[in-house]
Design a protein around this motif. Sequence first.
Motif, PDB file in Angstrom:
ATOM      1  N   THR A  15       5.990  23.158 -11.527  1.00  0.00           N
ATOM      2  CA  THR A  15       5.026  23.405 -12.584  1.00  0.00           C
ATOM      3  C   THR A  15       4.193  24.630 -12.255  1.00  0.00           C
ATOM      4  OG1 THR A  15       3.395  22.304 -13.988  1.00  0.00           O
ATOM      5  CG2 THR A  15       3.226  21.874 -11.621  1.00  0.00           C
ATOM      6  N   SER A  39       1.751  16.536 -14.086  1.00  0.00           N
ATOM      7  CA  SER A  39       3.178  16.514 -13.693  1.00  0.00           C
ATOM      8  C   SER A  39       3.373  15.773 -12.385  1.00  0.00           C
ATOM      9  CB  SER A  39       3.709  17.941 -13.518  1.00  0.00           C
ATOM     10  OG  SER A  39       3.771  18.589 -14.749  1.00  0.00           O
ATOM     11  N   ALA A  98       6.688  19.584 -17.753  1.00  0.00           N
ATOM     12  CA  ALA A  98       5.886  20.812 -17.827  1.00  0.00           C
ATOM     13  C   ALA A  98       6.620  21.877 -18.643  1.00  0.00           C
ATOM     14  CB  ALA A  98       5.600  21.332 -16.425  1.00  0.00           C
TER      15      ALA A  98
END
Length: 361
Positions: A320, A282, A10
Amino acid sequence: MPSSTIAGPALAALSSLTPNQLIFIKSLPKAELHAHLNGCVPLSVLHQLAETYDFSKNLLSREEILSGLQTLENFSLDDIHSFFGAFRVIYALISTREALATATRAVLAQFLDDSSNGFPECTYLELRTTPRPIEMLSATEYLDTVLKEVEKYPSNRAALILSLDRRMPVNDDEGKGAAITVGEVIDHAIRLKKEGRRVVGVDLCGDPLAGDMSLLEPFITKAQATGLRITLHIAETTQNSASDTLQLLAYSPSRLGHATFLNEEAKEIVLKQSIAVELCLSSNIICKTVPSLSSHHIGYYLERNHPIAVCTDDTLPFRTSLTAEYALLLASPPLGLGLSQTEVEKIARNSLEVAFLRMET
Ligand code: IMP
Ligand code: ZN
């Protein structure tokens, strides 16, 4: 969320964007539809809670708390099955009404309040949580505490989904004194909806291999009859059987979480019924259920123009943010999928269209 708490794929995608691309992503109206409350508490808030944690209650020792926080800070996994242990320290720290209210406030602010650049992470948040009766806090109080924070935002900005955990017994007979049962969570969801509280749906989450999903039928039907929408974590691992997946699809869910390992029969149902899929890039890469971004099943749905929403799942362990997940869409390969701005804009619009709030009207 400070960018220092974002890491891994990310962060790499986010760092590769030009300032204009970043502004483009941030200014897009979009919905976060798959975020677990206790998986999205900022690490700084957990550290704050650790400072005032009452170790005399003997839930977890000081060493266990500190090492748990360190694990979360540098999170990595061998496989998805070791993921669920990470919540032990979070649950220990969030064990009073005050701590739960503080954590919920921080999660909502992280997604909904304008950051220094003048944009929020998302325009609408459908947060989800598993009602968790804790010492001195019943499930009713847990939900009331969370909802009071959610309801501080306008109804077109935030709503709550109640999560069932696959490990929950369906009822008391089976549960033999379990903390909470499937039947009780559904009854809470129905009661709250009838009281006009901001509950829009029911989710199924937890260890992807636990439980007998054929037992859920009467509970899900009852929730749907009250107008609650259903979203189900489905086919998260290769070990999820075809019958488990087909059983869940038979419940007419409005959305699906992950849907990583659907077989051809299941894919046909999802496409034909146009069931929206919540995709968490992610999360899947870190849990190693998807080997790389380029092989992620988002490609399958994009090719077919199927409704999707890109979401974060758990911002804390997956390090993230929603902006960073959108950066994974826009960044050039190999850091991102290299989608055009028009394609990314369409995904953002799509996320708002498949929100339960929207489906209700
Ligand atoms: P909570 O429901 O607010 O307590 O959020 C944390 C809980 O969400 C965890 O204990 C899991 O049961 C569930 N959860 C979070 N991420 C995932 C996931 O990727 N798959 C399945 N369940 C998850
Ligand atoms: Zn999830």
